[in-house]
Design an enzyme around this catalytic site. Structure first.
Site, short mmCIF file in Angstrom:
data_model
loop_
_atom_site.label_atom_id
_atom_site.label_comp_id
_atom_site.label_asym_id
_atom_site.label_seq_id
_atom_site.Cartn_x
_atom_site.Cartn_y
_atom_site.Cartn_z
N ASP A 31 42.50 24.74 51.59
CA ASP A 31 42.02 25.44 50.40
C ASP A 31 43.05 26.48 49.98
OD1 ASP A 31 39.05 25.77 48.96
OD2 ASP A 31 40.37 27.50 48.73
N ARG A 86 26.31 29.60 47.12
CA ARG A 86 26.29 28.18 47.47
C ARG A 86 27.31 27.79 48.54
NH1 ARG A 86 28.99 29.61 43.24
NH2 ARG A 86 31.04 28.72 42.73
N CYS A 111 31.59 24.50 36.83
CA CYS A 111 30.63 25.54 37.18
C CYS A 111 30.80 26.77 36.29
CB CYS A 111 30.76 25.92 38.66
SG CYS A 111 32.40 26.51 39.13
#
Length: 340
Positions: A56, A67, A184
């Site tokens: 990442d 989330r 999102c």
């Protein structure tokens, strides 16, 4: 392998002792340690996969906590790198698993190095540019990979096996990375759809890694948890016209400019990646930047607080410019404080 840890999983007949041993020898790479990635990594590490590489480029922020299940408020306050924080939490959960944290942005330069030595690649990303990189590596090296996407209340997933199923290019064409998709940032996302999509991804991965190939769905699955919809379609076979899996043209892996700015999902943050690779000496950079504002750094990243604007600089020269919306402003700030 500590069999008492996995006893309930071993009791599940399709896995059993033999399947558990296969899991212990398996290697996976998870691209993206956000909402999907944290669920993927948690389930696979707790299931006893032998090796997990967590990849990442981003850091943890408060808006992630709704989330992204591996992180907490301390992680967000400190702006920790997601891959590093996830690896630390998961090592505490299962010391049987070798976990490698990679704080890098997946590009044509490093995709094969990071993804070609595993048994399955799992997609926890939020953009198609990276998915096409994954797809090209997977097809080129004949590695199965799990596609997953979740936004708003709906999601999609499929498990691709080069030579056995169509590839991403077969299903969606070659130009999905050009934008125009819900994110999102534009439509939001709720946690339940993330958990369901990731769980379906892990299920197919477990089937493959334990040798239960006849149980694989070979279908593209779409669901909407808010509208109570769940449907799937047979993926069929590879297309003879496919530039990737039929003609073996891996365009996502071709040399291209790296001097990019990218808007990050869900917040006023722009990523700036330098056009040439270099290693930033963060200790020296800390001394240089301390005249402008508060600086905190470790071996992986440096954070400069300029008040309404913050800069997170990674050791590979990549930076996240927080608190702005214009890409031109991000490039200007990067040039001013870091140097192009």
């Amino acid at each position: 392998m500590r069999e008492d840890r996995y006893s309930r999983q071993v009791l599940f007949r399709p896995i059993g002792v033999a399947g558990q041993k296969r899991l212990a020898e398996a290697r996976v790479a998870i691209v993206g340690m956000g909402a999907l990635g944290t669920v993927l990594a948690t389930q696979l590490v707790r299931a006893g996969v032998g090796f997990a590489r967590l990849i990442d480029r981003d850091i943890i922020e408060p808006s992630n906590l709704q989330r992204q299940s591996l992180y907490d408020e301390v992680d967000a306050d400190e702006g920790r790198a997601k891959a590093e924080a996830a690896a630390q939490k998961l090592r505490l959960a299962n010391r049987d698993v070798e976990i490698e944290a990679v704080i890098e942005d997946i590009t044509w330069r490093n995709a094969e190095r990071l993804l070609s030595d595993v048994d399955v690649i799992l997609d926890g990303t939020d953009n198609f540019q990276v998915r096409y990189l994954i797809n090209d590596v997977a097809v080129k090296h004949k590695i199965p990979w799990s596609y997953g996407g979740a936004v708003s209340s709906y999601g999609t997933t499929a498990f691709f096996r080069p030579g056995e199923t169509p590839c991403l290019v077969c299903l969606f064409g070659a130009n999905q990375g050009s934008g125009g998709h819900d994110t999102c940032d534009t439509v939001g996302v709720i946690a339940p759809v993330v958990s369901i999509v990731a769980s379906l991804q892990v299920t197919e991965t477990l089937k493959y890694l334990t040798g239960n190939l006849e149980a694989l769905s070979n279908r593209l699955t779409h669901l909407d948890v808010w509208k109570n919809e769940f449907r799937s379609v047979n993926m069929g076979g590879a297309k003879e016209s496919c530039r990737c899996c039929h003609h073996r043209e891996f365009t996502a892996l071709l040399s291209q400019s790296d001097g990019l700015t990218v808007s990050m999902c869900g917040r006023q943050t722009i990523q700036v990646r330098p056009s040439t690779g270099f290693t930033v000496p963060l200790s020296e950079m800390s001394t240089r930047l301390s005249q402008f504002g508060e600086v905190r750094y470790n071996s992986n990243l440096l954070r400069l607080n300029l008040g309404e604007i913050q800069i997170t600089l990674f050791a590979d020269g990549r930076a996240l410019i927080h608190g702005i919306e214009e890409e031109s402003t991000a490039r200007s700030l990067y040039a001013r404080y870091i140097g192009m």
